[in-house]
Design an enzyme around this catalytic site. Structure first.
Site, PDB file in Angstrom:
ATOM      1  N   GLN A   1      -4.141   4.118   4.389  1.00 54.46           N
ATOM      2  CA  GLN A   1      -3.225   3.263   3.625  1.00 54.46           C
ATOM      3  C   GLN A   1      -3.983   2.611   2.480  1.00 54.46           C
ATOM      4  OE1 GLN A   1      -2.027   1.407   7.358  1.00 54.46           O
ATOM      5  NE2 GLN A   1       0.127   1.575   6.781  1.00 54.46           N
TER       6      GLN A   1
ATOM      7  N   HIS B   1       0.826  -1.212   0.000  1.00 57.67           N
ATOM      8  CA  HIS B   1       0.000   0.000   0.000  1.00 57.67           C
ATOM      9  C   HIS B   1       0.857   1.258   0.000  1.00 57.67           C
ATOM     10  CE1 HIS B   1       0.379  -1.839   4.068  1.00 57.67           C
ATOM     11  NE2 HIS B   1       0.988  -0.706   4.300  1.00 57.67           N
TER      12      HIS B   1
ATOM     13  N   ASP C   1       7.181  -5.936   3.251  1.00 61.39           N
ATOM     14  CA  ASP C   1       6.124  -5.818   4.261  1.00 61.39           C
ATOM     15  C   ASP C   1       4.803  -6.416   3.770  1.00 61.39           C
ATOM     16  OD1 ASP C   1       5.097  -4.594   6.763  1.00 61.39           O
ATOM     17  OD2 ASP C   1       3.884  -3.409   5.386  1.00 61.39           O
TER      18      ASP C   1
ATOM     19  N   GLU D   1       7.657 -10.777   5.120  1.00 61.20           N
ATOM     20  CA  GLU D   1       6.962 -10.503   6.373  1.00 61.20           C
ATOM     21  C   GLU D   1       5.519 -10.952   6.162  1.00 61.20           C
ATOM     22  OE1 GLU D   1       4.779  -8.081   9.478  1.00 61.20           O
ATOM     23  OE2 GLU D   1       4.629  -7.807   7.338  1.00 61.20           O
TER      24      GLU D   1
HETATM   25  C1  OTU Z   1       3.105  -4.981   8.893  1.00 61.75           C
HETATM   26  O1  OTU Z   1       2.379  -5.730   9.826  1.00 61.75           O
HETATM   27  C2  OTU Z   1       3.984  -4.040   9.697  1.00 61.75           C
HETATM   28  O2  OTU Z   1       4.929  -4.775  10.418  1.00 61.75           O
HETATM   29  C3  OTU Z   1       3.112  -3.185  10.594  1.00 61.75           C
HETATM   30  O3  OTU Z   1       3.871  -2.380  11.443  1.00 61.75           O
HETATM   31  C4  OTU Z   1       2.211  -2.382   9.706  1.00 61.75           C
HETATM   32  O4  OTU Z   1       1.265  -1.716  10.489  1.00 61.75           O
HETATM   33  C5  OTU Z   1       1.463  -3.244   8.688  1.00 61.75           C
HETATM   34  O5  OTU Z   1       2.281  -4.228   8.061  1.00 61.75           O
HETATM   35  C6  OTU Z   1       0.937  -2.395   7.594  1.00 61.75           C
HETATM   36  O6  OTU Z   1       1.978  -1.881   6.808  1.00 61.75           O
HETATM   37  O7  OTU Z   1       0.855  -7.089   7.637  1.00 61.75           O
HETATM   38  O8  OTU Z   1       1.899  -9.560   7.316  1.00 61.75           O
HETATM   39  O9  OTU Z   1      -1.063  -7.165  13.281  1.00 61.75           O
HETATM   40  O10 OTU Z   1       1.374  -7.776  12.567  1.00 61.75           O
HETATM   41  O11 OTU Z   1      -0.339  -5.852  10.137  1.00 61.75           O
HETATM   42  C7  OTU Z   1       1.661  -9.067   8.552  1.00 61.75           C
HETATM   43  C8  OTU Z   1      -0.328  -6.099  12.840  1.00 61.75           C
HETATM   44  C9  OTU Z   1       1.362  -7.606   8.547  1.00 61.75           C
HETATM   45  C10 OTU Z   1       0.832  -6.604  12.051  1.00 61.75           C
HETATM   46  C11 OTU Z   1       0.442  -6.876  10.623  1.00 61.75           C
HETATM   47  C12 OTU Z   1       1.683  -6.964   9.784  1.00 61.75           C
END
Ligand code: OTU
Length: 651
Positions: free
Chosen positions: A252, A184, A284, A326
């Protein structure tokens, strides 16, 4: 692979390349493009082959890779070639990571460059600097709502400062990890702004709808990620008079990867950062990359194809650069981010081991390793050239997303057990010393997650308040126990900012209106470096924790059995409080380390008879690599004190 259709297209594309690209020396580029082209073509045509503009987009894709290659420095190309030769380099036990916010660890990027001696003091040689790009103030999601993918937030510094950091790291053999937020953009990104003023091209970068018809279809099967603050997955944009898909916060906007232009833009950004000297890119929220009506819009097959295509393209331009996935999703799904139906990783080389992280916290709360054992047993085997990122804490919340079948196999009822964990860590369970907070309770599903710093969750905050020396020392022992496992499990251990310095919960975020409704800020504090000096003063908790971790890290680096080559055997030891596994050197299996961890508050013993034959000799004599001493042994039983661990070798 050679295949006629794709290669005749490749020839046509090479003829059509812009003259300024053709004139360059592209020897290595062409070799790699030739080798990867069939895969790239197949993936690109599976995703976008039905479109009229498929061929011109394919040309743009190749141009983007070529441009990236032309901009790659000689120094970085040298590293690429070196890493191609030593392609398992990142599986070595020598790597130990740390994740930090620039302004949580230092003042800014320039100050961070000055603080690199701290990394070496602790033994850290891979540093994940959390997002540093431009974000609107107050609507930043801790850096994950980016308004310009090529501009550093000026409060943190500029490109020159980052180059300085990269150079400093390179000199000291420290890997630099940066984020690429693929899923995003901020609603203040130029693309979003152009979409708002009605530019069709940029509206097609996102998921934008005139009315609720399609959003409502999506909503039927999409869960809420931030149900308390941002329920629903679409946001009404009054200026545009349209609905926009916003899975995370309402500011977002989700990018639409069914549009090849989006893919190419993001690849260009990946290559841009690769060329700034970044060694590893943390991608991410990769589970969310593909949206399909009727699904949860997570872990879709096309999300994997997008990542494979990113990897194949990045390998052509910058093959030395690794990807971290991630994807905080169920264990059977996480493993797919290394790639499916393959032997060698073909998607991301590294993935967050969220399963292990959550299981470790389960063992702290239950004081036993039943679910931990079960969960590790069910972890599918990894591909070759793939490794875990093992962590205890990070900047995000902790979700207890274990497999329900594993919970049942451990003898619990899933809903009740998850409720117990949330109660335990939020201090609602009477005997719990943990000081966490509930994050994003979902009234629809009953789900909830936990926030809190490692030390506070392990009970240090409450025990320091009580002044009870025994409780303080148990809290420190728990922190060490957890680290002893991420350092020996197999994979790259990733520590978190202040965790080696006993940093407790930080409640100041309550006063910041941009942060107060997101309690993840409780565990994103700023390190107090004056206080951190206590790590040098004998007798302080800081000294005890820091020096123990430092020693563990140093020993890990010396222990070849801790490298990650699928060389772990989990042992059933007939004592539910203990977790036990053998790590062996994959080239010399007789070099073994027996890892034993006691999660109980009481001493426990390991019956050697139970594990004899599993590569362990019944009458063996052991030495603990960590303490340098022989473990207490009586009548073929090894004794472990409360929260003690051993890294044992036979002598
Ligand atoms: C990730 O998070 C980031 O680490 C977060 O800090 C962000 O808020 C999020 O993306 C959006 O950019 O998407 O695949 O439960 O564990 O949102 C896992 C919250 C994610 C995070 C989850 C995670």
């Amino acid at each position: 692979m050679y295949e006629q259709v794709s290669h005749s297209l490749l020839n046509a594309i090479l003829d059509d390349l812009k003259p300024e690209i053709r004139r360059q020396d592209l020897r290595h580029f062409y070799t790699r493009l030739g080798a990867n082209f069939y895969a790239i073509y197949s993936l690109f045509s599976t995703l976008y082959g039905h479109r009229d503009d498929f061929k011109p987009q394919m040309l743009r894709l190749v141009e983007t890779m070529a441009k990236g290659y032309i901009n790659r420095s000689i120094e970085l190309e040298r590293i690429d070639i070196q890493r191609e030769l030593d392609h398992n380099w990142f599986l070595s036990q020598k790597w130990v990571g740390l994740a930090l916010y620039t302004n949580g660890f230092a003042e800014n990027l320039a100050d961070l460059a000055n603080k690199t001696p701290y990394f070496q003091e602790l033994g850290i040689n891979m540093v994940h600097i959390m997002p540093i790009l431009m974000c609107p103030t107050g609507k930043s999601d801790g850096g994950y709502a980016i308004s310009d993918f090529r501009q550093i937030d000026d409060r943190l510094g500029d490109m020159n400062d980052l180059r300085q950091v990269a150079a400093e790291f390179r000199k000291r053999d420290i890997l630099l990890v940066l984020d690429i937020v693929l899923n995003h953009t901020s609603d203040e990104h130029e693309w979003a702004k152009k979409a708002v003023i009605g530019e069709r091209r940029y509206q097609n970068y996102y998921f934008i709808f005139d009315n609720r018809e399609i959003p409502d279809m999506f909503e039927q099967s999409m869960p809420d990620i931030f149900p308390e603050t941002d329920p629903g997955n679409f946001t009404w944009n009054a200026d545009m008079q349209k609905w926009v898909m916003t899975v995370f916060h309402d500011y977002q906007w989700d990018l639409n990867y069914s549009n090849p232009e989006v893919f190419i833009e993001m690849l260009d950004i990946i290559l841009f950062w690769a060329n700034q000297g970044v060694d590893v890119l943390r991608l991410d929220a990769v589970a969310f990359l593909w949206k399909k009506i009727g699904t949860s819009c997570q872990n879709e097959r096309n999300a994997h194809l997008i990542l494979q295509l990113m990897k194949d393209c990045c390998q052509v331009t910058a093959p030395g650069v690794l990807f971290i996935a991630e994807a905080i999703v169920a264990p059977v799904e996480v493993i797919k981010y290394f790639g499916e139906d393959a032997i060698i990783a073909k998607e991301c080389e590294i993935a967050y081991n969220a399963t292990l992280m959550a299981l470790l916290w389960d063992s702290i709360a239950t004081k036993n390793a039943k679910l931990l054992y079960q969960g590790i047993k069910s972890l599918p085997a990894k591909l070759e050239r793939a490794t875990w990122l093992n962590y205890v804490r990070c900047h995000d919340d902790i979700g207890f997303g274990f497999d329900d079948n594993d919970i049942r196999a451990a003898g619990y009822e899933p809903t009740a057990h998850r409720k117990f964990l949330v109660d335990y860590f939020s201090g609602q369970f009477a005997e719990s010393p943990a000081r966490g907070m509930v994050f994003m309770r979902d009234e629809k599903t009953g789900d909830a997650r936990i926030c809190g710093s490692l030390a506070s969750l392990a009970g240090l905050e409450s025990s320091l308040e009580s002044g009870d020396a025994a409780l303080i020392s148990s809290a420190i022992d728990k922190v060490l126990l957890l680290h002893s496992l991420i350092l020996s499990f197999g994979g790259i251990p990733l520590l978190y900012n202040g965790d080696a310095l006993c940093v407790l919960n930080d409640y100041v975020y309550h006063d910041d209106p941009g942060k107060s409704n997101d309690n993840r800020w409780i565990h994103r504090p700023k390190i107090n470096w004056e206080r951190a000096e206590l790590r040098k003063k004998q007798g302080t908790v800081e000294y005890n924790l820091f020096n123990a971790l430092k020693k563990m890290i140093a020993i890990r680096k010396e222990t070849s059995a801790f490298a990650d080559f699928n060389n772990r055997e989990l042992l059933d030891v007939n004592n539910e409080h203990l977790l036990c596994f053998i790590r062996f050197n994959h080239l010399r299996p007789s070099e073994r380390v027996l890892v034993v961890a006691n999660f109980d508050a009481n001493p426990q013993y390991l019956d050697l008879e139970v594990i004899s034959g599993k590569g362990i000799t019944l009458y063996a004599h052991f030495i603990d690599l960590y303490s340098g001493r022989s473990p207490t042994q009586y009548d073929r039983r090894l004794v472990l004190q409360a929260y003690q661990f051993y890294w044992l070798t036979e002598i």
